[in-house]
Scaffold this motif. Sequence first.
Motif, PDB file in Angstrom:
ATOM      1  N   CYS A 174      36.334 -17.600 -50.946  1.00  0.00           N
ATOM      2  CA  CYS A 174      35.163 -16.805 -50.561  1.00  0.00           C
ATOM      3  C   CYS A 174      35.487 -16.000 -49.301  1.00  0.00           C
ATOM      4  N   ALA A 175      36.096 -16.647 -48.315  1.00  0.00           N
ATOM      5  CA  ALA A 175      36.448 -15.967 -47.064  1.00  0.00           C
ATOM      6  C   ALA A 175      37.405 -14.804 -47.327  1.00  0.00           C
ATOM      7  N   ALA A 176      38.417 -15.052 -48.128  1.00  0.00           N
ATOM      8  CA  ALA A 176      39.379 -13.990 -48.426  1.00  0.00           C
ATOM      9  C   ALA A 176      38.723 -12.845 -49.196  1.00  0.00           C
ATOM     10  N   GLY A 177      37.897 -13.186 -50.169  1.00  0.00           N
ATOM     11  CA  GLY A 177      37.252 -12.163 -50.995  1.00  0.00           C
ATOM     12  C   GLY A 177      36.258 -11.317 -50.237  1.00  0.00           C
ATOM     13  N   THR A 178      35.469 -11.948 -49.377  1.00  0.00           N
ATOM     14  CA  THR A 178      34.478 -11.180 -48.616  1.00  0.00           C
ATOM     15  C   THR A 178      35.154 -10.289 -47.585  1.00  0.00           C
ATOM     16  N   SER A 179      36.196 -10.789 -46.968  1.00  0.00           N
ATOM     17  CA  SER A 179      36.925  -9.994 -45.988  1.00  0.00           C
ATOM     18  C   SER A 179      37.569  -8.779 -46.656  1.00  0.00           C
ATOM     19  N   LYS A 180      38.167  -9.011 -47.793  1.00  0.00           N
ATOM     20  CA  LYS A 180      38.816  -7.919 -48.527  1.00  0.00           C
ATOM     21  C   LYS A 180      37.784  -6.892 -49.003  1.00  0.00           C
ATOM     22  N   ALA A 181      36.624  -7.364 -49.403  1.00  0.00           N
ATOM     23  CA  ALA A 181      35.584  -6.480 -49.959  1.00  0.00           C
ATOM     24  C   ALA A 181      34.784  -5.753 -48.883  1.00  0.00           C
ATOM     25  N   GLY A 182      34.925  -6.153 -47.637  1.00  0.00           N
ATOM     26  CA  GLY A 182      34.162  -5.505 -46.572  1.00  0.00           C
ATOM     27  C   GLY A 182      32.814  -6.143 -46.310  1.00  0.00           C
ATOM     28  N   TRP A 183      32.596  -7.368 -46.742  1.00  0.00           N
ATOM     29  CA  TRP A 183      31.447  -8.203 -46.415  1.00  0.00           C
ATOM     30  C   TRP A 183      30.152  -7.876 -47.139  1.00  0.00           C
ATOM     31  N   ILE A 184      29.957  -6.654 -47.603  1.00  0.00           N
ATOM     32  CA  ILE A 184      28.747  -6.322 -48.367  1.00  0.00           C
ATOM     33  C   ILE A 184      29.140  -5.514 -49.598  1.00  0.00           C
TER      34      ILE A 184
ATOM     35  N   LYS B  50      29.059  -5.273 -54.190  1.00  0.00           N
ATOM     36  CA  LYS B  50      29.221  -6.081 -55.403  1.00  0.00           C
ATOM     37  C   LYS B  50      30.428  -7.004 -55.344  1.00  0.00           C
ATOM     38  N   GLU B  51      31.564  -6.498 -54.843  1.00  0.00           N
ATOM     39  CA  GLU B  51      32.754  -7.350 -54.748  1.00  0.00           C
ATOM     40  C   GLU B  51      32.522  -8.505 -53.769  1.00  0.00           C
ATOM     41  N   ALA B  52      31.867  -8.197 -52.672  1.00  0.00           N
ATOM     42  CA  ALA B  52      31.559  -9.244 -51.694  1.00  0.00           C
ATOM     43  C   ALA B  52      30.606 -10.265 -52.299  1.00  0.00           C
ATOM     44  N   ASP B  53      29.619  -9.792 -53.049  1.00  0.00           N
ATOM     45  CA  ASP B  53      28.672 -10.713 -53.689  1.00  0.00           C
ATOM     46  C   ASP B  53      29.384 -11.671 -54.637  1.00  0.00           C
ATOM     47  N   ALA B  54      30.390 -11.162 -55.356  1.00  0.00           N
ATOM     48  CA  ALA B  54      31.171 -12.025 -56.251  1.00  0.00           C
ATOM     49  C   ALA B  54      31.910 -13.085 -55.446  1.00  0.00           C
ATOM     50  N   ALA B  55      32.411 -12.707 -54.286  1.00  0.00           N
ATOM     51  CA  ALA B  55      33.102 -13.676 -53.436  1.00  0.00           C
ATOM     52  C   ALA B  55      32.122 -14.688 -52.851  1.00  0.00           C
ATOM     53  N   TYR B  56      30.941 -14.217 -52.425  1.00  0.00           N
ATOM     54  CA  TYR B  56      29.944 -15.145 -51.879  1.00  0.00           C
ATOM     55  C   TYR B  56      29.521 -16.184 -52.920  1.00  0.00           C
ATOM     56  N   ALA B  57      29.595 -15.826 -54.192  1.00  0.00           N
ATOM     57  CA  ALA B  57      29.272 -16.793 -55.251  1.00  0.00           C
ATOM     58  C   ALA B  57      30.209 -17.994 -55.179  1.00  0.00           C
ATOM     59  N   LEU B  58      31.432 -17.782 -54.697  1.00  0.00           N
ATOM     60  CA  LEU B  58      32.366 -18.898 -54.527  1.00  0.00           C
ATOM     61  C   LEU B  58      31.873 -19.854 -53.437  1.00  0.00           C
ATOM     62  N   CYS B  59      31.239 -19.311 -52.412  1.00  0.00           N
ATOM     63  CA  CYS B  59      30.651 -20.168 -51.363  1.00  0.00           C
ATOM     64  C   CYS B  59      29.496 -20.988 -51.939  1.00  0.00           C
ATOM     65  N   ASP B  60      28.693 -20.347 -52.784  1.00  0.00           N
ATOM     66  CA  ASP B  60      27.609 -21.093 -53.440  1.00  0.00           C
ATOM     67  C   ASP B  60      28.171 -22.236 -54.275  1.00  0.00           C
TER      68      ASP B  60
ATOM     69  N   VAL C  66      28.973 -22.596 -45.493  1.00  0.00           N
ATOM     70  CA  VAL C  66      27.687 -22.409 -44.818  1.00  0.00           C
ATOM     71  C   VAL C  66      27.767 -21.222 -43.868  1.00  0.00           C
ATOM     72  N   MET C  67      28.834 -21.183 -43.060  1.00  0.00           N
ATOM     73  CA  MET C  67      28.994 -20.094 -42.100  1.00  0.00           C
ATOM     74  C   MET C  67      29.088 -18.737 -42.804  1.00  0.00           C
ATOM     75  N   LEU C  68      29.882 -18.672 -43.869  1.00  0.00           N
ATOM     76  CA  LEU C  68      30.068 -17.399 -44.565  1.00  0.00           C
ATOM     77  C   LEU C  68      28.781 -16.912 -45.228  1.00  0.00           C
ATOM     78  N   LEU C  69      27.986 -17.816 -45.743  1.00  0.00           N
ATOM     79  CA  LEU C  69      26.701 -17.386 -46.303  1.00  0.00           C
ATOM     80  C   LEU C  69      25.763 -16.898 -45.191  1.00  0.00           C
ATOM     81  N   GLY C  70      25.887 -17.472 -44.010  1.00  0.00           N
ATOM     82  CA  GLY C  70      25.149 -16.948 -42.869  1.00  0.00           C
ATOM     83  C   GLY C  70      25.559 -15.518 -42.567  1.00  0.00           C
ATOM     84  N   VAL C  71      26.858 -15.243 -42.653  1.00  0.00           N
ATOM     85  CA  VAL C  71      27.360 -13.883 -42.457  1.00  0.00           C
ATOM     86  C   VAL C  71      26.744 -12.942 -43.490  1.00  0.00           C
ATOM     87  N   LYS C  72      26.695 -13.404 -44.726  1.00  0.00           N
ATOM     88  CA  LYS C  72      26.121 -12.580 -45.801  1.00  0.00           C
ATOM     89  C   LYS C  72      24.694 -12.147 -45.452  1.00  0.00           C
TER      90      LYS C  72
END
Length: 172
Positions: A40-50, A52-62, A75-81
């Motif tokens: 999730c951390a790698a995917g959100t960072s690569k996607a720029g945090w917001i 569709k791509e970031a949302d797919a990565a945040y699903a990994l945190c879920d 928990v922290m990364l979903l807070g970032v979202k």
Amino acid sequence: DLIVTRLVNTLGLQLIYAEAARLKRTPAANRDAEDLALRCAAGTSKAGWIGKEADAAYALCDQALAIDPSNVRAVMLLGVKFFYLAGSGGSGDPKGDLERAIELESKAISLDPDWTGPHQIRGAILRFQARYPEAVVEHERALALDPSNVSAAGDLGFDYMMQGRELEKSLE
């Protein structure tokens, strides 16, 4: 170029050592959940945090939290979202998303009070709320925990700058 390369390599190693020390201090309760959170951390960072791509990565945190509700990284990364949603104007409920971000970062800090990441994000949220003295405290804590946290150092500079602007306004 050689000097910059050496500095980057040195900082990179310090970051690796800091993260390794954190993992030794608080090993992941569930390796599968931690793997999902790292992805999730790698995917959100690569996607720029917001987006569709970031949302797919945040699903990994879920997914990580479904396995281990106390996975601090997820928990922290979903807070970032939720913070980025509230701050970017991309939220249908900015106030609710900001409250959710605060709740998640507070939970992350309670799960691992000695990890720099949640303190840095909480400080950014406080600055966004124009609560500059509190933001300074969080960013100073983040730096005390990890002096190589470049983002926290930059954030602290912005905190002081904004606090100074508020002081100037009050003196006018």
